[in-house]
Scaffold this active site. Sequence first.
Site, PDB file in Angstrom:
ATOM      1  N   THR A  40       0.821  -1.214   0.000  1.00 54.54           N
ATOM      2  CA  THR A  40       0.000   0.000   0.000  1.00 54.54           C
ATOM      3  C   THR A  40       0.853   1.261   0.000  1.00 54.54           C
ATOM      4  O   THR A  40       0.498   2.268  -0.627  1.00 54.54           O
ATOM      5  CB  THR A  40      -0.933  -0.009   1.225  1.00 54.54           C
ATOM      6  OG1 THR A  40      -1.841  -1.109   1.112  1.00 54.54           O
ATOM      7  CG2 THR A  40      -1.735   1.270   1.324  1.00 54.54           C
ATOM      8  N   HIS A  49      -2.181  14.810   4.618  1.00 49.07           N
ATOM      9  CA  HIS A  49      -3.466  15.456   4.878  1.00 49.07           C
ATOM     10  C   HIS A  49      -3.382  16.370   6.094  1.00 49.07           C
ATOM     11  O   HIS A  49      -2.681  16.077   7.067  1.00 49.07           O
ATOM     12  CB  HIS A  49      -4.556  14.407   5.097  1.00 49.07           C
ATOM     13  CG  HIS A  49      -4.859  13.602   3.874  1.00 49.07           C
ATOM     14  ND1 HIS A  49      -5.622  14.083   2.839  1.00 49.07           N
ATOM     15  CD2 HIS A  49      -4.483  12.342   3.520  1.00 49.07           C
ATOM     16  CE1 HIS A  49      -5.723  13.160   1.891  1.00 49.07           C
ATOM     17  NE2 HIS A  49      -5.042  12.096   2.284  1.00 49.07           N
ATOM     18  N   VAL A 172       4.967 -14.591   6.333  1.00 51.78           N
ATOM     19  CA  VAL A 172       4.404 -15.168   7.553  1.00 51.78           C
ATOM     20  C   VAL A 172       3.198 -16.030   7.190  1.00 51.78           C
ATOM     21  O   VAL A 172       2.296 -15.595   6.455  1.00 51.78           O
ATOM     22  CB  VAL A 172       3.996 -14.068   8.542  1.00 51.78           C
ATOM     23  CG1 VAL A 172       3.279 -14.665   9.755  1.00 51.78           C
ATOM     24  CG2 VAL A 172       5.226 -13.279   8.989  1.00 51.78           C
ATOM     25  N   ARG A 310      -6.123   0.337  -0.554  1.00 52.07           N
ATOM     26  CA  ARG A 310      -6.248   0.851   0.797  1.00 52.07           C
ATOM     27  C   ARG A 310      -6.827  -0.239   1.699  1.00 52.07           C
ATOM     28  O   ARG A 310      -7.714  -0.983   1.287  1.00 52.07           O
ATOM     29  CB  ARG A 310      -7.184   2.075   0.801  1.00 52.07           C
ATOM     30  CG  ARG A 310      -6.552   3.339   0.284  1.00 52.07           C
ATOM     31  CD  ARG A 310      -7.585   4.396  -0.055  1.00 52.07           C
ATOM     32  NE  ARG A 310      -8.109   4.206  -1.407  1.00 52.07           N
ATOM     33  CZ  ARG A 310      -9.068   4.922  -1.947  1.00 52.07           C
ATOM     34  NH1 ARG A 310      -9.641   5.878  -1.256  1.00 52.07           N
ATOM     35  NH2 ARG A 310      -9.468   4.695  -3.182  1.00 52.07           N
ATOM     36  N   SER A 341       0.027  10.064   6.188  1.00 51.59           N
ATOM     37  CA  SER A 341       0.180  11.285   6.981  1.00 51.59           C
ATOM     38  C   SER A 341       0.387  10.976   8.456  1.00 51.59           C
ATOM     39  O   SER A 341       1.110  11.688   9.155  1.00 51.59           O
ATOM     40  CB  SER A 341      -1.059  12.175   6.825  1.00 51.59           C
ATOM     41  OG  SER A 341      -1.461  12.287   5.481  1.00 51.59           O
TER      42      SER A 341
END
Length: 478
Positions: A40, A49, A172, A310, A341
Amino acid sequence: MYDIVIIGAGVTGCSVARELSRYKAKVCVVEKCEDVCCGTSKANSAIVHAGYDAAAGSLMAKLNVEGNRLMGSLSEELDFSFRRNGSLVVCMSEADMPGLNRLYQNGLENGVERLRILSQEELRAMEPNISPDAVAALYAPTGGIVCPFGLTIALAENAYTNGVEFKFDTEVSGLSPTAGGWSIETNRGRIETKYAVNAAGVYADVFHNMVSAKKIHITPRRGDYCLLDKSTGGFVEKTIFQLPGRYGKGVLVSPTVHGNLIVGPTAIDIEDREGTNTTAGGINELIGKAGATVRNLPIRQVITSFAGLRAHEDGHEFIIGEAEDAPRFIDCAGIESPGLSSAPAIGIMVGNLLRDRLRLGPNPDFSGKRKGVLNPKTLSKEEHTKLIQEHPAYGNIICRCENVTEGEILDAIHRPLGAKSLDGVKRRIRAGMGRCQAGFCSPRTLEILARELNLPQGEITKCGGASRLIVGTIKDRV
């Protein structure tokens, strides 16, 4: 036996690792891919942000604002690209003004500084290419843009030089409790640890649900993006958002710290946790939506499109802390936007928690400073000439689009946690990120990697695993 094992080398895991390197502890990061920043963290909007969007009182809001405040000093300490360019949330009709005002009030509750609502005239003076239909905007001067690769790699390198171990290509497959903590099963054997930190992105619910009866659920939410050529980088100065809806902040138009223009993302819920393929429908959707807030968007200057995932948790909230029924298992789950952020603040929060639980003392050799790859373009003419005289590789241009030299590639390969693949080089110094998208420089970069890593060229990959670029030999093809 480790004191702490962190599962996942994205921006969250690397931020936690860097904070833990401040203390005397045996820490290891395990990552299934061949490098840091391969999930991601590598494919997102690259936005810092301001913090006006997350629900007031939520952990997401608190850590977003704290992470935003930390980003400037962190970029100076660790030498990665970051700029406070400010952001605008554009309101397209008078009927939507109540929503804009609610966002403003929410930002004030969250502690976002210097927020204000701009009139149509103020907005147009600030951004001449804004849509003529825009009636107002929420302006957040503290909003920023960052290089997500640069941030994650900087955190990882600093953690590594301060004693944190990294195990790549280590996937894992299971966790089981022990008397002293956790036994972690991987494709490279078993790892024992006192504490486990779950920073596994879209897989965080999988690991949480292995150890806890209180289940969580993460949906991979795909976002398509278009990246435009550097000739369009000045089209807007601020990050231009639309009013948030059910799936987030809508499609944005923003400059990047490297001088490009980025457009995106869409928000499409999928089941495939590796589903980063773009679609014609997704790209057409984001182009149409982006054109609603700015006029004459130079979309024909697209040089590449990509998609990222996401980790959307059902409650749309960060899950950070020890699992209720799994002692010594620390979640960092549901870290979706504004996760990038918030990463510096998440690292501090989890680092402090583990410091107190394990009663860790300070690492006397800790250094919070890190220097990135030398960029010859930042030198004076005299300095540049001297550098080439002393190190001729800095006079050999490999990537024409981004003006990247062989000297920079050598630095990217041989520095702490250095590049082992074409994408590893690209993420560190942008060789291959320009207009031709590696069409010119890939063969030469591959040759340099093979030479410096003492490997056959057929063993060099694009991004680890089976992504080899050379298959067979000339003799085989004859």
